[in-house]
Design an enzyme around this catalytic site. Sequence first.
Site, short mmCIF file in Angstrom:
data_model
loop_
_atom_site.label_atom_id
_atom_site.label_comp_id
_atom_site.label_asym_id
_atom_site.label_seq_id
_atom_site.Cartn_x
_atom_site.Cartn_y
_atom_site.Cartn_z
N HIS A 140 45.43 40.16 38.40
CA HIS A 140 45.67 38.72 38.54
C HIS A 140 46.11 38.18 37.18
CE1 HIS A 140 42.94 37.96 42.29
NE2 HIS A 140 43.61 39.10 42.38
N GLU B 241 45.08 35.78 35.35
CA GLU B 241 43.97 35.52 34.43
C GLU B 241 43.46 36.80 33.78
OE1 GLU B 241 43.08 32.86 38.12
OE2 GLU B 241 44.18 34.70 37.68
N CYS C 282 39.99 32.86 41.39
CA CYS C 282 39.21 33.45 42.48
C CYS C 282 37.84 33.87 41.91
CB CYS C 282 39.95 34.67 43.04
SG CYS C 282 40.01 36.07 41.89
N CYS D 32 38.14 36.44 38.93
CA CYS D 32 38.62 35.86 37.67
C CYS D 32 37.63 34.85 37.10
CB CYS D 32 39.99 35.22 37.89
SG CYS D 32 41.24 36.45 38.34
#
Length: 154
Positions: A57, A59, A87, A90
Site C-alpha cells: 500500500h 503508506e 486501512c 496501514c
Amino acid sequence: MTFRESWAPAMREALIEARAAPATSDVPVGAVVLDPAGVVVGRGRNRREADGDPTAHAEMVAMREAARGRRGWRLDGCTLVVTLEPCTMCAGALVLARMDRLVFGAFDDKAGAVGSLWDVVRDRRLNHRPEVLAGVLAEESSGLLQDFFAGHRR
C-alpha cells in the site's frame, strides 16, 4: 492560512504519487512521510499489482523508504500524508512506527481504519496515538479514485 491549508503542499506531493499508480493498474493512492522539519523522507504509491505484494500500500511503501533513510523503524516526529484514509494494516503500522501525525484526504467508507469502519489510531488501549487531520484536499483525492473506478466499470 488555516492549519488544514498548511498541509495542502504535502498533500499535493502525495497526489503526484497517486497519479502515477494507475500506470501499473494499481488504485491511485499516494503517500509521503515528512520528517520533523517538513522534508519528504519517504514516498509511496500503491504497488500491490505492480509488485504482487498484498502489503504494498502507498503508506507502507512510504514508511519503508522513510525508515531506510532514517536507519531505523521509529518514525517519531514524522508525519504521514496520504490521499486516502488508511486501512487497518496501514493504521496499525503508523501507530507501531510511533508516527506523530497522520494527514489524509478522502475517507474510505469500505476499509478505513481512522474513523470510517474502525478507529485504530485513536484506540486508547494502544500505547501511541498520533494526531489526525482528515479532509485535506479531499475532493481532489476522491476525484482520482472515482475516475479510476469509473474507467474500470465500463
